[in-house]
Design a protein around this motif. Structure first.
Motif, PDB file in Angstrom:
ATOM      1  N   ALA A  64      -3.293  15.539  -7.273  1.00 60.28           N
ATOM      2  CA  ALA A  64      -4.019  14.305  -7.566  1.00 60.28           C
ATOM      3  C   ALA A  64      -3.124  13.456  -8.455  1.00 60.28           C
ATOM      4  O   ALA A  64      -2.429  13.985  -9.332  1.00 60.28           O
ATOM      5  CB  ALA A  64      -5.325  14.626  -8.276  1.00 60.28           C
ATOM      6  N   ASP A  65      -3.086  12.193  -8.220  1.00 58.66           N
ATOM      7  CA  ASP A  65      -2.258  11.231  -8.941  1.00 58.66           C
ATOM      8  C   ASP A  65      -0.771  11.305  -8.596  1.00 58.66           C
ATOM      9  O   ASP A  65       0.033  10.657  -9.275  1.00 58.66           O
ATOM     10  CB  ASP A  65      -2.455  11.321 -10.454  1.00 58.66           C
ATOM     11  CG  ASP A  65      -3.865  10.921 -10.847  1.00 58.66           C
ATOM     12  OD1 ASP A  65      -4.427  10.019 -10.193  1.00 58.66           O
ATOM     13  OD2 ASP A  65      -4.409  11.511 -11.796  1.00 58.66           O
ATOM     14  N   THR A  82      -5.622  10.140  -4.834  1.00 59.83           N
ATOM     15  CA  THR A  82      -6.797  10.395  -5.678  1.00 59.83           C
ATOM     16  C   THR A  82      -7.134  11.883  -5.576  1.00 59.83           C
ATOM     17  O   THR A  82      -6.659  12.581  -4.671  1.00 59.83           O
ATOM     18  CB  THR A  82      -8.007   9.553  -5.225  1.00 59.83           C
ATOM     19  OG1 THR A  82      -8.394   9.969  -3.921  1.00 59.83           O
ATOM     20  CG2 THR A  82      -7.686   8.064  -5.246  1.00 59.83           C
ATOM     21  N   ARG A  86      -7.718  10.666  -1.122  1.00 63.15           N
ATOM     22  CA  ARG A  86      -7.570   9.305  -0.602  1.00 63.15           C
ATOM     23  C   ARG A  86      -6.355   8.665  -1.265  1.00 63.15           C
ATOM     24  O   ARG A  86      -5.741   9.250  -2.146  1.00 63.15           O
ATOM     25  CB  ARG A  86      -8.850   8.505  -0.847  1.00 63.15           C
ATOM     26  CG  ARG A  86     -10.027   9.108  -0.053  1.00 63.15           C
ATOM     27  CD  ARG A  86     -11.295   8.320  -0.193  1.00 63.15           C
ATOM     28  NE  ARG A  86     -11.765   8.340  -1.569  1.00 63.15           N
ATOM     29  CZ  ARG A  86     -12.714   7.542  -2.052  1.00 63.15           C
ATOM     30  NH1 ARG A  86     -13.295   6.660  -1.265  1.00 63.15           N
ATOM     31  NH2 ARG A  86     -13.086   7.617  -3.307  1.00 63.15           N
ATOM     32  N   ARG A  88      -4.829   5.276  -3.238  1.00 61.09           N
ATOM     33  CA  ARG A  88      -5.074   4.026  -3.959  1.00 61.09           C
ATOM     34  C   ARG A  88      -3.783   3.218  -3.926  1.00 61.09           C
ATOM     35  O   ARG A  88      -2.750   3.665  -4.430  1.00 61.09           O
ATOM     36  CB  ARG A  88      -5.465   4.295  -5.398  1.00 61.09           C
ATOM     37  CG  ARG A  88      -5.764   3.007  -6.180  1.00 61.09           C
ATOM     38  CD  ARG A  88      -6.078   3.245  -7.654  1.00 61.09           C
ATOM     39  NE  ARG A  88      -7.088   4.254  -7.877  1.00 61.09           N
ATOM     40  CZ  ARG A  88      -6.849   5.487  -8.364  1.00 61.09           C
ATOM     41  NH1 ARG A  88      -5.632   5.843  -8.677  1.00 61.09           N
ATOM     42  NH2 ARG A  88      -7.829   6.346  -8.533  1.00 61.09           N
ATOM     43  N   ILE A  94      -8.776   1.567  -2.230  1.00 60.44           N
ATOM     44  CA  ILE A  94      -8.718   2.991  -1.907  1.00 60.44           C
ATOM     45  C   ILE A  94      -8.943   3.151  -0.407  1.00 60.44           C
ATOM     46  O   ILE A  94      -9.871   2.573   0.161  1.00 60.44           O
ATOM     47  CB  ILE A  94      -9.751   3.783  -2.721  1.00 60.44           C
ATOM     48  CG1 ILE A  94      -9.411   3.673  -4.211  1.00 60.44           C
ATOM     49  CG2 ILE A  94      -9.784   5.231  -2.273  1.00 60.44           C
ATOM     50  CD1 ILE A  94     -10.372   4.363  -5.129  1.00 60.44           C
TER      51      ILE A  94
END
Length: 143
Positions: A64-65, A82, A86, A88, A94
């Motif tokens: 994540a990130d 994310t 998903r 971003r 998103i």
């Protein structure tokens, strides 16, 4: 699945003249598109990989990130994953899929998909990361 089992093509039944096949038949897993029917009536079958970005996060191949970068026309585009798999984009939008995120980021009608985005931390494309996941998990490509 039911369409494949009960399709006239799969059952060996003749189609009415001028009728187009509704489902691709076959079972190739060599990365090439399957086609149904013959001649000009053939339609390419969309490849299915049975793997999502969330699957790759769950498997520990993505985080994540994670920052994603893509290049097109000499420009650099940035995005981030994310926690729910998903993407971003830099604008804050998103998107569920790599292709939708690439399209939104670049404004191009078909900028690419899993091959467009590269994971900055590993320098692998999402396509390469997904391929590694599929090899290690034994998940089939056609579904």
């Amino acid at each position: 699945m039911a369409e494949r089992i009960w399709s006239p093509d799969a059952l060996g039944l003749p189609r009415p003249p001028g009728a187009r096949p509704s489902v691709a038949v076959g079972g190739r897993d060599d990365g090439k598109n399957d086609v149904a029917g013959d001649g000009d009536e053939a339609r390419p079958r969309r490849q299915r990989y049975n793997a999502t970005l969330a699957d790759l996060i769950d498997a520990g191949l993505l985080r994540a990130d994670d920052r994603l970068v893509g290049r097109r026309g000499g420009r650099l585009f940035q995005a981030a994953l994310t926690a729910d798999g998903r993407i971003r984009t830099a604008s804050g939008e998103i998107h569920r899929s790599p292709s939708a995120a690439a399209k939104a980021a670049t404004g191009a009608p078909n900028p690419g998909d899993w091959r467009f985005w590269r994971v900055e931390r590993t320098n692998d494309t999402l396509f390469e990361t997904r391929a590694r996941y599929l090899r290690s998990s034994g998940v089939g490509q056609n579904g």
